[in-house]
Design a protein around this motif. Structure first.
Motif, PDB file in Angstrom:
ATOM      1  N   ALA A 157       0.836  -1.205   0.000  1.00  0.00           N
ATOM      2  CA  ALA A 157       0.000   0.000   0.000  1.00  0.00           C
ATOM      3  C   ALA A 157       0.870   1.254   0.000  1.00  0.00           C
ATOM      4  CB  ALA A 157      -0.935  -0.006   1.209  1.00  0.00           C
ATOM      5  N   HIS A 158       2.000   1.206   0.727  1.00  0.00           N
ATOM      6  CA  HIS A 158       2.906   2.348   0.719  1.00  0.00           C
ATOM      7  C   HIS A 158       3.570   2.518  -0.639  1.00  0.00           C
ATOM      8  CE1 HIS A 158       5.560   5.439   2.282  1.00  0.00           C
ATOM      9  NE2 HIS A 158       6.564   4.815   1.670  1.00  0.00           N
ATOM     10  N   TRP A 159       3.995   1.431  -1.257  1.00  0.00           N
ATOM     11  CA  TRP A 159       4.607   1.525  -2.591  1.00  0.00           C
ATOM     12  C   TRP A 159       3.687   2.276  -3.558  1.00  0.00           C
ATOM     13  CZ3 TRP A 159       6.126  -4.240  -3.959  1.00  0.00           C
ATOM     14  CH2 TRP A 159       7.059  -4.700  -3.026  1.00  0.00           C
ATOM     15  N   VAL A 160       2.417   1.909  -3.527  1.00  0.00           N
ATOM     16  CA  VAL A 160       1.473   2.354  -4.555  1.00  0.00           C
ATOM     17  C   VAL A 160       0.848   3.703  -4.239  1.00  0.00           C
ATOM     18  CG1 VAL A 160      -0.696   1.769  -5.736  1.00  0.00           C
ATOM     19  CG2 VAL A 160       0.989  -0.028  -5.230  1.00  0.00           C
ATOM     20  N   TRP A 161       0.504   3.935  -2.965  1.00  0.00           N
ATOM     21  CA  TRP A 161      -0.254   5.142  -2.607  1.00  0.00           C
ATOM     22  C   TRP A 161       0.462   6.076  -1.645  1.00  0.00           C
ATOM     23  CZ3 TRP A 161      -4.484   1.129  -1.503  1.00  0.00           C
ATOM     24  CH2 TRP A 161      -5.189   0.833  -2.685  1.00  0.00           C
ATOM     25  N   GLY A 162       1.486   5.621  -0.965  1.00  0.00           N
ATOM     26  CA  GLY A 162       2.146   6.467   0.015  1.00  0.00           C
ATOM     27  C   GLY A 162       3.084   7.473  -0.631  1.00  0.00           C
ATOM     28  N   ALA A 163       3.075   8.705  -0.152  1.00  0.00           N
ATOM     29  CA  ALA A 163       4.002   9.719  -0.674  1.00  0.00           C
ATOM     30  C   ALA A 163       5.431   9.241  -0.463  1.00  0.00           C
ATOM     31  CB  ALA A 163       3.780  11.045   0.040  1.00  0.00           C
ATOM     32  N   GLY A 164       6.184   9.133  -1.561  1.00  0.00           N
ATOM     33  CA  GLY A 164       7.545   8.631  -1.496  1.00  0.00           C
ATOM     34  C   GLY A 164       7.674   7.166  -1.855  1.00  0.00           C
ATOM     35  N   GLY A 165       6.551   6.435  -1.885  1.00  0.00           N
ATOM     36  CA  GLY A 165       6.587   5.042  -2.307  1.00  0.00           C
ATOM     37  C   GLY A 165       7.122   4.930  -3.722  1.00  0.00           C
ATOM     38  N   TRP A 166       7.923   3.895  -3.993  1.00  0.00           N
ATOM     39  CA  TRP A 166       8.634   3.848  -5.281  1.00  0.00           C
ATOM     40  C   TRP A 166       7.671   3.796  -6.477  1.00  0.00           C
ATOM     41  CZ3 TRP A 166       8.001   0.098  -8.875  1.00  0.00           C
ATOM     42  CH2 TRP A 166       7.486  -1.139  -8.474  1.00  0.00           C
ATOM     43  N   ALA A 167       6.574   3.059  -6.376  1.00  0.00           N
ATOM     44  CA  ALA A 167       5.630   2.977  -7.488  1.00  0.00           C
ATOM     45  C   ALA A 167       4.881   4.299  -7.660  1.00  0.00           C
ATOM     46  CB  ALA A 167       4.638   1.834  -7.256  1.00  0.00           C
ATOM     47  N   VAL A 172       3.198   5.044 -11.482  1.00  0.00           N
ATOM     48  CA  VAL A 172       2.255   3.937 -11.695  1.00  0.00           C
ATOM     49  C   VAL A 172       0.861   4.411 -11.277  1.00  0.00           C
ATOM     50  CG1 VAL A 172       1.630   1.590 -11.021  1.00  0.00           C
ATOM     51  CG2 VAL A 172       4.047   2.210 -11.310  1.00  0.00           C
ATOM     52  N   ILE A 173      -0.121   4.226 -12.147  1.00  0.00           N
ATOM     53  CA  ILE A 173      -1.488   4.637 -11.851  1.00  0.00           C
ATOM     54  C   ILE A 173      -2.261   3.464 -11.259  1.00  0.00           C
ATOM     55  CG2 ILE A 173      -3.689   5.358 -12.868  1.00  0.00           C
ATOM     56  CD1 ILE A 173      -2.119   6.981 -14.913  1.00  0.00           C
ATOM     57  N   ASP A 174      -2.800   3.664 -10.089  1.00  0.00           N
ATOM     58  CA  ASP A 174      -3.697   2.687  -9.462  1.00  0.00           C
ATOM     59  C   ASP A 174      -4.722   3.480  -8.677  1.00  0.00           C
ATOM     60  OD1 ASP A 174      -5.041   0.684  -8.239  1.00  0.00           O
ATOM     61  OD2 ASP A 174      -3.310  -0.286  -7.326  1.00  0.00           O
ATOM     62  N   PRO A 289      -8.349  -0.027 -10.924  1.00  0.00           N
ATOM     63  CA  PRO A 289      -7.150   0.801 -11.128  1.00  0.00           C
ATOM     64  C   PRO A 289      -7.301   1.828 -12.234  1.00  0.00           C
ATOM     65  CG  PRO A 289      -6.842  -1.340 -12.154  1.00  0.00           C
ATOM     66  CD  PRO A 289      -8.160  -1.403 -11.409  1.00  0.00           C
ATOM     67  N   SER A 290      -8.192   1.577 -13.186  1.00  0.00           N
ATOM     68  CA  SER A 290      -8.177   2.349 -14.434  1.00  0.00           C
ATOM     69  C   SER A 290      -9.284   3.371 -14.581  1.00  0.00           C
ATOM     70  CB  SER A 290      -8.264   1.371 -15.619  1.00  0.00           C
ATOM     71  OG  SER A 290      -9.441   0.569 -15.527  1.00  0.00           O
ATOM     72  N   GLY A 291     -10.316   3.307 -13.736  1.00  0.00           N
ATOM     73  CA  GLY A 291     -11.516   4.089 -13.967  1.00  0.00           C
ATOM     74  C   GLY A 291     -11.351   5.589 -13.926  1.00  0.00           C
ATOM     75  N   GLY A 292     -10.335   6.091 -13.231  1.00  0.00           N
ATOM     76  CA  GLY A 292     -10.106   7.531 -13.209  1.00  0.00           C
ATOM     77  C   GLY A 292      -9.314   8.034 -14.394  1.00  0.00           C
ATOM     78  N   ALA A 293      -8.767   7.112 -15.182  1.00  0.00           N
ATOM     79  CA  ALA A 293      -7.894   7.497 -16.291  1.00  0.00           C
ATOM     80  C   ALA A 293      -8.533   7.315 -17.655  1.00  0.00           C
ATOM     81  CB  ALA A 293      -6.593   6.679 -16.237  1.00  0.00           C
ATOM     82  N   VAL A 294      -9.620   6.524 -17.737  1.00  0.00           N
ATOM     83  CA  VAL A 294     -10.214   6.226 -19.035  1.00  0.00           C
ATOM     84  C   VAL A 294     -11.563   6.913 -19.178  1.00  0.00           C
ATOM     85  CG1 VAL A 294      -9.035   3.986 -19.074  1.00  0.00           C
ATOM     86  CG2 VAL A 294     -11.394   4.105 -18.234  1.00  0.00           C
ATOM     87  N   SER A 295     -12.020   7.035 -20.417  1.00  0.00           N
ATOM     88  CA  SER A 295     -13.347   7.574 -20.699  1.00  0.00           C
ATOM     89  C   SER A 295     -14.386   6.474 -20.519  1.00  0.00           C
ATOM     90  CB  SER A 295     -13.393   8.075 -22.144  1.00  0.00           C
ATOM     91  OG  SER A 295     -13.299   6.966 -23.039  1.00  0.00           O
ATOM     92  N   PRO A 296     -15.683   6.811 -20.502  1.00  0.00           N
ATOM     93  CA  PRO A 296     -16.697   5.757 -20.419  1.00  0.00           C
ATOM     94  C   PRO A 296     -16.606   4.730 -21.554  1.00  0.00           C
ATOM     95  CG  PRO A 296     -17.667   7.848 -19.791  1.00  0.00           C
ATOM     96  CD  PRO A 296     -16.273   8.158 -20.273  1.00  0.00           C
ATOM     97  N   ILE A 297     -16.261   5.189 -22.765  1.00  0.00           N
ATOM     98  CA  ILE A 297     -16.066   4.231 -23.862  1.00  0.00           C
ATOM     99  C   ILE A 297     -14.864   3.336 -23.562  1.00  0.00           C
ATOM    100  CG2 ILE A 297     -15.442   3.982 -26.294  1.00  0.00           C
ATOM    101  CD1 ILE A 297     -18.335   4.775 -25.838  1.00  0.00           C
ATOM    102  N   GLY A 298     -13.808   3.913 -23.015  1.00  0.00           N
ATOM    103  CA  GLY A 298     -12.662   3.121 -22.603  1.00  0.00           C
ATOM    104  C   GLY A 298     -13.033   2.135 -21.505  1.00  0.00           C
ATOM    105  N   ALA A 299     -13.936   2.547 -20.614  1.00  0.00           N
ATOM    106  CA  ALA A 299     -14.374   1.650 -19.541  1.00  0.00           C
ATOM    107  C   ALA A 299     -15.131   0.457 -20.101  1.00  0.00           C
ATOM    108  CB  ALA A 299     -15.252   2.416 -18.551  1.00  0.00           C
TER     109      ALA A 299
END
Length: 446
Positions: A157-167, A172-174, A289-299
Motif C-alpha cells: 500500500a505504501h509503494w502504490v499510494w504512500g508519498a515517497g513510495g517507489w511505485a 504507476v497509476i492505481d 485501477p483504471s476508472g479515473g484514467a479512461v473515458s466511459p467508452i474506454g471503460a
C-alpha cells in the motif's frame, strides 16, 4: 493609485463537511463489501463449508482493524523510508492525530482518510480466502491474515499510494487498488495454494455452489459497495473525477458481465447465474485501477476485455492442476493485471491526470510503468505469501485433517452447521421426545 502586483499566499485547505461526510459514507460502503464477499464466497462452496467461508471474511474485519490502528496506517502512509515503507511514530495507535487535523492538502480529516483506507486493508486478505475453501485451519488462517497484512499489504500500500513510495514516485497509476488490492490478493492466493495443495477429491468429486441465490446476493452487495471503494478514492468530488469513476464503475461492470455471459453461451451453451456474478466482479476488479484514467467508452473496453479474459482464465486451474477453489486467481489476479495494464493503452488524459495511453497518442511510456508496478507487486506477494504459508504449515499446520475435510470443516472448526435440516421434511426426520403416557415418562418418536 498606482497599481501594484500583490502576491497572495495560497489559501490553506479548510475542512469540508460535505467531503468529510462523503468519505465516511464511502468507508461504510467499503466495509459492507466484506460481508458481501462472505456471502458471495459462502454461496459458492458446498454446504459443509458455508460457515467457515463466512468466518474467514469476518475475522479479517476484527484482526486487520486492530492492526491498522496500532501500526498499519503508519506503515502504509507514514513518512517514507527509502521508497519501501512508511513510518510516523505519532500515528502508532493514532495517538498524535487530532480530530481537526486534515489529510495532506485535502479537505477531510486524517481520521476520515485513515478509516477509509482501513476498509481496503480489511477486505484484501479476505479476498485470498476464496482460493483456500474447505481445507484450512481457522486458527492458522487468522494468524496468516495478521502476518500477511503486516508483511505484504502494508508495505505494498505504501509503494502504490504512500508519498515517497517507489511505485507512486514512478508514476504507476492505481486509482483504487488494482495492484495493491487485487493483484496483491490474487498472487497471494496462488502462492498459498501451491504450498497447501489441493482439496480432497479435486477434479473427481462435484464441488458445485450450494446456494446461487446467496452468490447473487453477495455479488449485488459487492457491486453496491464498490461505488464507495472506487469513487471515494478521489477523496472528494470537487472536480468531477469521482463522478467519472462512479460512471466508469457501472459501465465496465455491465460490459464485463455481458462479455462473460457471451463467452459462457458460446463455450458451454448456457447463460449461468454464477457467470453473471463472476463477470460482474471481474469488471469491478478491472476498472478499479483504471476508472479515473479512461473515458466511459474506454471503460466499456476495459470491462469487456476483462470479462472475456477472466472467463477464459478460470479454467486454467484444471489445465495446470492448482486448486483455486473459488477462482480468486482467475478473477482477481487476472482482472487486476488486465485493468492495470490497459491504462497504458486507454488512458485518455482527461480524467485524473493528463497521462495518455497508446491509443490516445501517448506512446508506451505509461504501459511500461504499469508493467513495473504490476509485476513487482505480483512477484513480491506470490513469494512472500508462499513463504508465510510454508512456515505456518511446518509449525502449526495449515490444513485440517483429511477426515475433517471430508466430514465438513464447519463442524470441525466451528462446531456449527449453516442449515438445520433436523425438522425438515415431515416424516423424513424422526426425533425422540419425552411424553407422559399413562402417568409414566416414556420416549416416543415424533
Amino acid at each position: 493609485m498606482a497599481s501594484a502586483a500583490i502576491t497572495l499566499a495560497a489559501e490553506a485547505p479548510k475542512l469540508s463537511a460535505a467531503n468529510t461526510g462523503f468519505m465516511l459514507i464511502c468507508s461504510a460502503l467499503v466495509l459492507l463489501m466484506t460481508p458481501g464477499l462472505a456471502f458471495f464466497y459462502g454461496g459458492m462452496v458446498r454446504v459443509k463449508s458455508t460457515l467457515n467461508m463466512l468466518m474467514m471474511s469476518f475475522i479479517s474485519i476484527g484482526i486487520v482493524t486492530i492492526l491498522w490502528v496500532v501500526y498499519g496506517f503508519s506503515l502504509a502512509f507514514g513518512t517514507d523510508k527509502g521508497g519501501l515503507i512508511g513510518w510516523t511514530s505519532g500515528w502508532v495507535g493514532l495517538s498524535d492525530i487530532g480530530t481537526a487535523d486534515l489529510w495532506d492538502g485535502y479537505t477531510i480529516p486524517i481520521l476520515a482518510f485513515m478509516v477509509f483506507q482501513m476498509m481496503f486493508a480489511v477486505i484484501t486478505p479476505a479476498l485470498i480466502s476464496g482460493a483456500l475453501a474447505d481445507r484450512v485451519k481457522f486458527s492458522a488462517w487468522a494468524l496468516f491474515v495478521a502476518l500477511w497484512a503486516t508483511i505484504v499489504y502494508f508495505p505494498v500500500a505504501h509503494w502504490v499510494w504512500g508519498a515517497g513510495g517507489w511505485a507512486f514516485e514512478l508514476g504507476v497509476i492505481d486509482f483504487a487498488g488494482g495492484t495493491a488490492v487485487h493483484i496483491n490478493a490474487g498472487a497471494a492466493a496462488l502462492g498459498v495454494i501451491l504450498v497447501i495443495g489441493k482439496r480432497v477429491g479435486f477434479k473427481k468429486d462435484p464441488m458445485r455452489p450450494h446456494s446461487l441465490p446467496l452468490v447473487m446476493l453477495g455479488a449485488g452487495l459487492l457491486w453496491f459497495g464498490w461505488f464507495g471503494f472506487n469513487a471515494g478514492s478521489w477523496l472528494g468530488n470537487d472536480d468531477g473525477v469521482g463522478s467519472l469513476m462512479f460512471v466508469n464503475t457501472q459501465v465496465a461492470t455491465a460490459a464485463a458481465m455481458l462479455a462473460w455471459l457471451a463467452y459462457e453461451k458460446i463455450r458451454h451453451g448456457a447463460f449461468t447465474t454464477l457467470g453473471a456474478a463472476s463477470g460482474a466482479v471481474a469488471g469491478l476488479v478491472a476498472i478499479t485501477p483504471s476508472g479515473g484514467a479512461v473515458s466511459p467508452i474506454g471503460a466499456i473496453a476495459v470491462g469487456a476485455i476483462a470479462g472475456l479474459l477472466c472467463a477464459m482464465a478460470v479454467g486454467l486451474k484444471y489445465k495446470f492442476g492448482y486448486d483455486d477453489s473459488l477462482d480468486v486467481v482467475g478473477v482477481h489476479l487476472v482482472g487486476g493485471v488486465v485493468g492495470s495494464l490497459l491504462i497504458g493503452l486507454f488512458a485518455s488524459g482527461k480524467g485524473q491526470s493528463e497521462v495518455q495511453g497508446l491509443f490516445y497518442g501517448g506512446g508506451l511510456d505509461q504501459f511500461w510503468k504499469q508493467c513495473a508496478g504490476v509485476f513487482a507487486v505480483l512477484g513480491y506477494s506470490l513469494v512472500a505469501s508462499a513463504i508465510l504459508a510454508f512456515l505456518l504449515d511446518k509449525t502449526i499446520g495449515m490444513r485440517v485433517s483429511e477426515d475433517d475435510e471430508i466430514a465438513g470443516i464447519d463442524q470441525a472448526e466451528h462446531a456449527e452447521t449453516a442449515y438445520d435440516f433436523s425438522g425438515a421434511g415431515g416424516g423424513a426426520a424422526r426425533t425422540s421426545v419425552t411424553a407422559a403416557v399413562g402417568g409414566e415418562s416414556k420416549k416416543v418418536d415424533a
